[in-house]
Design a protein around this motif. Structure first.
Motif, mmCIF file in Angstrom:
data_model
loop_
_atom_site.group_PDB
_atom_site.id
_atom_site.type_symbol
_atom_site.label_atom_id
_atom_site.label_comp_id
_atom_site.label_asym_id
_atom_site.label_seq_id
_atom_site.Cartn_x
_atom_site.Cartn_y
_atom_site.Cartn_z
ATOM 1 N N PRO A 46 0.796 -1.235 0.000
ATOM 2 C CA PRO A 46 0.000 0.000 0.000
ATOM 3 C C PRO A 46 0.824 1.278 0.000
ATOM 4 N N LYS A 47 2.025 1.265 0.588
ATOM 5 C CA LYS A 47 2.866 2.457 0.615
ATOM 6 C C LYS A 47 3.828 2.528 -0.566
ATOM 7 N N GLY A 48 3.648 1.665 -1.562
ATOM 8 C CA GLY A 48 4.453 1.764 -2.766
ATOM 9 C C GLY A 48 5.763 1.012 -2.725
ATOM 10 N N ARG A 49 5.927 0.094 -1.791
ATOM 11 C CA ARG A 49 7.167 -0.681 -1.710
ATOM 12 C C ARG A 49 7.106 -1.875 -2.654
ATOM 13 N N SER A 50 8.156 -2.064 -3.424
ATOM 14 C CA SER A 50 8.246 -3.232 -4.295
ATOM 15 C C SER A 50 8.699 -4.438 -3.476
ATOM 16 N N ILE A 51 8.041 -5.570 -3.677
ATOM 17 C CA ILE A 51 8.407 -6.813 -3.007
ATOM 18 C C ILE A 51 9.477 -7.552 -3.810
ATOM 19 N N GLN A 52 9.497 -7.350 -5.125
ATOM 20 C CA GLN A 52 10.313 -8.144 -6.028
ATOM 21 C C GLN A 52 11.804 -8.084 -5.703
ATOM 22 N N ALA A 53 12.386 -9.264 -5.492
ATOM 23 C CA ALA A 53 13.821 -9.449 -5.224
ATOM 24 C C ALA A 53 14.278 -8.710 -3.965
ATOM 25 N N ARG A 54 13.337 -8.247 -3.158
ATOM 26 C CA ARG A 54 13.662 -7.560 -1.921
ATOM 27 C C ARG A 54 13.038 -8.229 -0.713
ATOM 28 N N GLY A 55 11.804 -8.649 -0.880
ATOM 29 C CA GLY A 55 11.104 -9.284 0.211
ATOM 30 C C GLY A 55 10.574 -8.291 1.230
ATOM 31 N N ILE A 56 9.935 -8.830 2.258
ATOM 32 C CA ILE A 56 9.432 -8.031 3.367
ATOM 33 C C ILE A 56 10.413 -8.151 4.532
ATOM 34 N N GLU A 57 10.885 -7.012 5.001
ATOM 35 C CA GLU A 57 11.793 -6.996 6.141
ATOM 36 C C GLU A 57 10.967 -7.022 7.426
ATOM 37 N N PRO A 58 11.262 -7.932 8.351
ATOM 38 C CA PRO A 58 10.484 -7.991 9.591
ATOM 39 C C PRO A 58 10.750 -6.784 10.478
ATOM 40 N N ASP A 59 9.764 -6.425 11.277
ATOM 41 C CA ASP A 59 9.954 -5.363 12.264
ATOM 42 C C ASP A 59 10.893 -5.828 13.370
ATOM 43 N N ILE A 60 10.791 -7.108 13.716
ATOM 44 C CA ILE A 60 11.648 -7.701 14.724
ATOM 45 C C ILE A 60 12.291 -8.943 14.116
ATOM 46 N N VAL A 61 13.607 -8.926 13.979
ATOM 47 C CA VAL A 61 14.314 -10.063 13.393
ATOM 48 C C VAL A 61 14.514 -11.126 14.465
ATOM 49 N N VAL A 62 14.014 -12.338 14.171
ATOM 50 C CA VAL A 62 14.181 -13.475 15.064
ATOM 51 C C VAL A 62 14.599 -14.661 14.212
ATOM 52 N N GLU A 63 15.801 -15.156 14.418
ATOM 53 C CA GLU A 63 16.278 -16.311 13.672
ATOM 54 C C GLU A 63 15.652 -17.584 14.220
ATOM 55 N N ARG A 64 15.845 -18.664 13.476
ATOM 56 C CA ARG A 64 15.218 -19.933 13.850
ATOM 57 C C ARG A 64 15.850 -20.546 15.079
ATOM 58 N N ALA A 65 17.088 -20.238 15.380
ATOM 59 C CA ALA A 65 17.794 -20.690 16.575
ATOM 60 C C ALA A 65 18.030 -22.185 16.607
ATOM 61 N N GLY A 66 17.988 -22.842 15.435
ATOM 62 C CA GLY A 66 18.442 -24.220 15.336
ATOM 63 C C GLY A 66 17.444 -25.283 15.712
ATOM 64 N N PHE A 67 16.191 -24.925 16.037
ATOM 65 C CA PHE A 67 15.231 -25.962 16.378
ATOM 66 C C PHE A 67 14.833 -26.742 15.139
ATOM 67 N N LYS A 68 14.493 -27.997 15.316
ATOM 68 C CA LYS A 68 14.158 -28.863 14.192
ATOM 69 C C LYS A 68 12.735 -28.620 13.718
ATOM 70 N N GLU A 69 11.828 -28.313 14.636
ATOM 71 C CA GLU A 69 10.440 -28.135 14.254
ATOM 72 C C GLU A 69 10.265 -26.883 13.403
ATOM 73 N N LEU A 70 9.361 -26.950 12.475
ATOM 74 C CA LEU A 70 9.075 -25.849 11.566
ATOM 75 C C LEU A 70 10.346 -25.212 11.032
ATOM 76 N N PRO A 71 11.189 -25.983 10.323
ATOM 77 C CA PRO A 71 12.454 -25.436 9.838
ATOM 78 C C PRO A 71 12.231 -24.310 8.857
ATOM 79 N N ASP A 72 13.207 -23.404 8.810
ATOM 80 C CA ASP A 72 13.158 -22.283 7.879
ATOM 81 C C ASP A 72 13.450 -22.813 6.489
ATOM 82 N N LYS A 73 12.385 -23.022 5.693
ATOM 83 C CA LYS A 73 12.541 -23.651 4.379
ATOM 84 C C LYS A 73 13.220 -22.747 3.375
ATOM 85 N N GLY A 74 13.260 -21.450 3.620
ATOM 86 C CA GLY A 74 13.908 -20.537 2.682
ATOM 87 C C GLY A 74 15.130 -19.927 3.333
ATOM 88 N N ARG A 75 16.248 -20.580 3.294
ATOM 89 C CA ARG A 75 17.445 -20.125 3.977
ATOM 90 C C ARG A 75 18.058 -18.930 3.264
#
Length: 450
Positions: free
Chosen positions: A352-381
């Motif tokens: 809505p504010k005119g941001r392009s998603i292409q090849a940039r993605g959505i940046e999270p407001d709060i960055v939280v890494e997966r921290a190595g847990f096996k459940e729900l793995p981050d499929k897009g590394r």
């Protein structure tokens, strides 16, 4: 023999020209009015003539034509493709939410057939196939040189039949062999549960025809199970490869659009027939303004990025996790006369504010890494996003910049459930729940009487 060759070549060129301008309302390609185009067609005819007369084996005109079309579309971007009748039918079936196969989203990376993400609760998911896996062989057939369409055709099949995938994975020196049994993939659009009393959780694994209605029903059930209201909600879009735009608009539209002037979800910009189009929330029942956290990661693509971007721009949710995949392009599917289809990239998505998603993605407001847990793995590394795909589109800026364009006015108990993935083993989900609880605690402090 020469007469026959000339007739065949003329037919190939005529079909090629017809394919370029097949859809009603599209601009027909006229080589007579474009000298450069005419020269390219003459070059094409010359190459076809040499192949037909000199290649070591006789080649059919159909094979050459389809090869030319596939090569032409592959040179544009990773998502444009020609779909012969059978794959085209399968694609339409997949959109409906039921198809036969293994359940893998695939793409090309550095010329290699690569897994984007397995679809949840499918043979591929249960076998442990991961994002970034290089599919080296399908049964005994090497995948190098195969198009995505050809690879999909080999992996699809009737329920109960077997297929073996040989996988090359980072960190493993030898191929991993996965013997799989094809199944009817009835993809479950979403799952929901109560995390703790008052705090709901909805995971959308893919946006399908029924997702909007299923989402509304899941939210109503969560409210009912928690005394008629929620203190907060986690919307999990991790590893969601996308799906139907209308479904994404319906999901985001549950949280925005209380007024006609604030309901924009996404808009697109393309050329001519596909010039700017806006997609807004419909007027109707909305969710109460309880706190909302949206989880994303590198496997969140396309429609899931549209939802996250819209809620972020409207200030309706906190986006948490890691940067999304960055697939911000629109594919239009055009049926062709012979039962085949043309999937062509026709526009880019903008928040809505005119941001392009292409090849940039959505940046999270709060960055939280997966921290190595096996459940729900981050499929897009990291290292396997839209920007890493061969020949990807750039993230062009919207003609509107940062301005919002003109609108088109037209069985879960209340007590903690036993989840499929325990909250304390999923670090990102745990952090989301903590944020919601902290949000509620701060609200109580702010409203307390002194």
């Amino acid at each position: 023999m020469q007469t026959r060759t000339r007739i065949t070549l003329g037919l190939v060129v005529a079909i090629l020209c017809l394919t370029i301008g097949v859809a009603a309302g599209w601009r027909y390609y006229n080589p007579a009015a474009d000298q450069v185009g005419a020269e390219h067609l003459r070059l094409f005819r010359e190459v076809v003539s040499i192949v037909r007369s000199s290649y070591v084996e006789e080649v059919s005109g159909k094979k050459l034509l389809e090869g030319a079309i596939n090569g032409m579309l592959a040179s544009l971007d990773p998502h444009s493709s020609y779909l012969p009748p059978e794959p085209f039918t399968e694609m339409k079936t997949e959109i409906s939410g039921s198809f036969g196969g293994l359940g893998i989203e695939i793409s090309m990376r550095d010329g290699k057939l690569t897994v984007v993400a397995p679809i949840e609760d499918t043979p591929a998911w249960r076998a442990g196939i991961q994002s970034g896996d290089h599919i080296w062989k399908i049964d005994d057939t090497p995948t190098r040189g195969l198009t995505i369409t050809q690879a999909v055709k080999q992996m699809r099949g009737e329920k109960g039949t077997q297929v073996s995938l040989s996988i090359l994975r980072n960190g493993n020196g030898k191929p991993l062999v996965f013997p799989l049994v094809r199944d009817i993939i009835k993809t479950r659009s979403l799952k929901s549960r109560t995390l703790e009393p008052g705090y709901g959780y909805v995971r959308i694994s893919q946006f399908q025809e029924r997702t909007g209605d299923d989402f509304a029903a899941a939210l109503a059930k969560l409210r009912s199970d928690n005394g008629g209201s929620l203190k907060g909600l986690v919307l999990d879009l991790r590893n969601n490869p996308g799906g139907l735009l209308d479904a994404a608009v319906a999901v985001a539209g549950r949280f925005v659009g209380e007024r006609l002037d604030n309901g924009l979800i996404v808009y697109t910009e393309g050329r001519e027939h596909f010039a700017k189009r806006s997609y807004s929330a419909t007027i109707g029942e909305k969710e109460p303004r309880y706190p909302l956290v949206v989880l994303i990661n590198g496997g969140s693509a396309s429609a899931s990025e549209i939802v996250a971007g819209a809620l972020q721009d409207h200030g309706r949710a906190v986006i948490m996790g890691t940067t999304s995949f960055g697939k911000g392009s629109v594919q239009t599917v055009v049926p062709l006369k012979d039962g085949a289809g043309l999937k062509l990239t026709t526009a880019r998505y903008y928040t809505p504010k005119g941001r392009s998603i292409q090849a940039r993605g959505i940046e999270p407001d709060i960055v939280v890494e997966r921290a190595g847990f096996k459940e729900l793995p981050d499929k897009g590394r990291a290292g396997f996003l839209e920007k890493d795909l061969d020949n990807h589109l750039s993230g062009a800026e919207s003609g509107e910049g940062e301005k919002t364009p003109e609108q088109d006015v037209k069985k879960l108990p209340a007590a903690p459930a036993t989840p499929e993935h325990e909250v304390d083993k999923d670090y990102q989900l745990l952090r989301a729940l903590e944020l919601l609880k902290g949000w509620d605690a701060m609200r109580k402090v702010a409203t307390a009487k002194h």
